[in-house]
Design a protein around this motif. Structure first.
Motif, PDB file in Angstrom:
ATOM      1  N   UNK A  54       0.777  -1.229   0.000  1.00  0.00           N
ATOM      2  CA  UNK A  54       0.000   0.000   0.000  1.00  0.00           C
ATOM      3  C   UNK A  54       0.810   1.281   0.000  1.00  0.00           C
ATOM      4  N   UNK A  55       2.109   1.180  -0.291  1.00  0.00           N
ATOM      5  CA  UNK A  55       2.927   2.390  -0.350  1.00  0.00           C
ATOM      6  C   UNK A  55       2.592   3.183  -1.604  1.00  0.00           C
ATOM      7  N   UNK A  56       2.959   4.446  -1.590  1.00  0.00           N
ATOM      8  CA  UNK A  56       2.710   5.317  -2.736  1.00  0.00           C
ATOM      9  C   UNK A  56       3.777   5.101  -3.804  1.00  0.00           C
ATOM     10  N   UNK A  57       3.428   5.469  -5.035  1.00  0.00           N
ATOM     11  CA  UNK A  57       4.369   5.470  -6.147  1.00  0.00           C
ATOM     12  C   UNK A  57       4.249   6.799  -6.875  1.00  0.00           C
ATOM     13  N   UNK A  58       5.309   7.148  -7.616  1.00  0.00           N
ATOM     14  CA  UNK A  58       5.374   8.443  -8.291  1.00  0.00           C
ATOM     15  C   UNK A  58       5.891   8.217  -9.709  1.00  0.00           C
ATOM     16  N   UNK A  59       5.224   8.823 -10.705  1.00  0.00           N
ATOM     17  CA  UNK A  59       5.710   8.731 -12.083  1.00  0.00           C
ATOM     18  C   UNK A  59       6.580   9.941 -12.393  1.00  0.00           C
ATOM     19  N   UNK A  60       7.715   9.683 -13.056  1.00  0.00           N
ATOM     20  CA  UNK A  60       8.617  10.744 -13.502  1.00  0.00           C
ATOM     21  C   UNK A  60       8.830  10.624 -15.008  1.00  0.00           C
ATOM     22  N   UNK A  61       9.309  11.710 -15.599  1.00  0.00           N
ATOM     23  CA  UNK A  61       9.463  11.758 -17.059  1.00  0.00           C
ATOM     24  C   UNK A  61      10.840  11.321 -17.550  1.00  0.00           C
TER      25      UNK A  61
END
Length: 187
Positions: A54-61
């Motif tokens: 349930x941890x968060x994830x982040x999209x990068x370019x």
């Protein structure tokens, strides 16, 4: 030098110019002082609760084209060592005193596609629940293999780690671009 080497000296710059996570894994370098390269990427999206446990994830370019798809002894494709919030956002996630130097952020580049990457929680960082970098933030990522990563970029900004970027930076160092190197391409 020629007498010591008993012949002609041919210099191959190699990875020692930059260093990377593969050299860090050898324990022969001090990553805080000796890893000189970072790839900058922008946070473009959040995925709350989508990660492991349930941890968060982040999209990068940035993805495989900007980082390379080499892996190594350290998990993932890169470690995030700085998060710089956009000026319009709160600076609570901005690392100080130096924005771009080595910091534990709790994030690593855990998955990549061609042009995007997913930052995941780096459980080895000791940070239990890292704050989500605001959308529009710039993250600095140290990759697995500097040679392949460097080959993917048309120029490199050289930053003097002893100089503040501007007078108003209140003593933060490591931010002033002092040169731009254009690598020779082709073999």
């Amino acid at each position: 030098m020629q007498k010591l080497l008993h012949g002609e000296l041919e210099i191959h710059a190699g990875n020692y110019v930059f260093h990377d996570l593969q050299q860090q894994a050898t324990s022969l370098i001090s990553p805080e002082k000796e890893i000189a390269f970072r790839v900058l990427a922008t946070v473009v999206s959040h995925y709350k609760g989508r990660g492991v446990d349930g941890t968060d994830e982040v999209m990068v370019d940035v993805g495989g084209i900007g980082m390379s798809k080499d892996t190594g002894p350290i998990e993932g494709w890169g470690n995030v060592v700085a998060v710089i919030a956009p000026p319009s956002q709160s600076s609570s996630t901005t690392n100080t005193p130096s924005k771009w130097m080595w910091n534990k952020t709790g994030w690593r580049l855990g998955r990549i596609s061609q042009e995007h990457g997913i930052l995941v929680h780096d459980s080895s960082s000791g940070i239990k629940s890292p704050p989500l970098p605001p959308i529009g933030s710039i993250v600095a990522i140290i990759g697995q293999h500097a040679c392949l990563t460097a080959a993917n970029h048309p120029w490199y900004y050289v930053v003097d780690s002893s100089l503040p970027a501007h007078e108003e930076d209140n003593g933060r160092v490591g931010e002033r671009v002092v040169d731009m190197w254009v690598p020779w391409k082709g073999w």
